[in-house]
Design an enzyme around this catalytic site. Sequence first.
Site, short mmCIF file in Angstrom:
data_model
loop_
_atom_site.label_atom_id
_atom_site.label_comp_id
_atom_site.label_asym_id
_atom_site.label_seq_id
_atom_site.Cartn_x
_atom_site.Cartn_y
_atom_site.Cartn_z
N GLN A 187 -34.14 -54.80 62.80
CA GLN A 187 -34.86 -55.85 61.98
C GLN A 187 -33.94 -57.11 61.86
O GLN A 187 -34.33 -57.97 61.03
CB GLN A 187 -34.63 -55.05 60.48
CG GLN A 187 -35.71 -53.97 60.50
CD GLN A 187 -35.61 -53.13 59.17
OE1 GLN A 187 -34.94 -52.06 58.96
NE2 GLN A 187 -36.39 -53.53 57.90
N CYS A 247 -40.93 -51.92 53.28
CA CYS A 247 -40.04 -52.34 54.43
C CYS A 247 -39.58 -53.71 54.33
O CYS A 247 -40.34 -54.50 53.97
CB CYS A 247 -40.75 -52.05 55.68
SG CYS A 247 -39.66 -52.58 57.10
N LEU A 248 -38.27 -53.84 54.48
CA LEU A 248 -37.78 -55.40 54.09
C LEU A 248 -38.50 -56.25 55.34
O LEU A 248 -38.55 -57.40 55.25
CB LEU A 248 -36.14 -55.12 54.31
CG LEU A 248 -35.54 -54.60 53.44
CD1 LEU A 248 -33.91 -54.51 53.74
CD2 LEU A 248 -35.60 -54.99 51.93
#
Length: 191
Positions: free
Chosen positions: A64, A107-108
Site C-alpha cells: 500500500q 481500506c486506506l
Amino acid sequence: MASIIAVEKQKLKNPPLELRYLGDRALRQSTKRVAKVDQELRQLAREMLQTMYTADGIGLAAPQVAVQKQLIVIDCEPDNAANPPLILINPTIKRLSKELCVAQEGCLSIPNVYMDVTRPQVVEITYKDEYGRPQTLQATELLSRCIQHEIDHLNGVLFVDRVDNALALNQELSKHGFSAKAVKPITEETK
C-alpha cells in the site's frame, strides 16, 4: 519483550510514506519474503505505522506504500496508547475456521468505500516479529479480519475483490471516483 517499534499514535501533517490507491499497479504485485529483519526493516515498519495512524487506519501492508515486501502493521486499538501495534513479517496462514462471518470492511487504499465481506471467523498464522523471532498467533473478531485483509494485500488482493454484491460495489466505487475496472473479483475457482 515489548515492541521496539514505538511511535506516537497521532496524525502527522506529512506522513513519511505515500499511500497508493485502487488502480495503482503496486497494489496488484505479489510481495517478496523478507530475508533479513534489520534496522532498515524496523524503520520501514515505524514509517508505515506513522502513515497508518495519520490516515486513521488499523492496518497497513507494505504494497500500500509501494514496497513489495511481506510486512504488515496492525493496531486494532489506535486510541489506546498502552496497546502496542502488531508487526507481522512474512505472515503465513496456517488455519482458517470453517465458521464464516460477514462484516463491513474499508481500506486506506480505497478511502470512504465500505462494503460487506465474508471471511473465516478465526485465523491462525505464523510470522516473524520485529526481532526476527518466529511467532504463532490465533486471532478472532476484528483482529482476525484485519490480518486476513492485510495478508490479501501481500498477494495483490483487495477487499473489493471479495465483495459479493457487484452492483452495490460499482455504485459505491463510482460515487468515490474509483473505477470498477480496477476490481478483480475472486470467484469460487480463484479462492
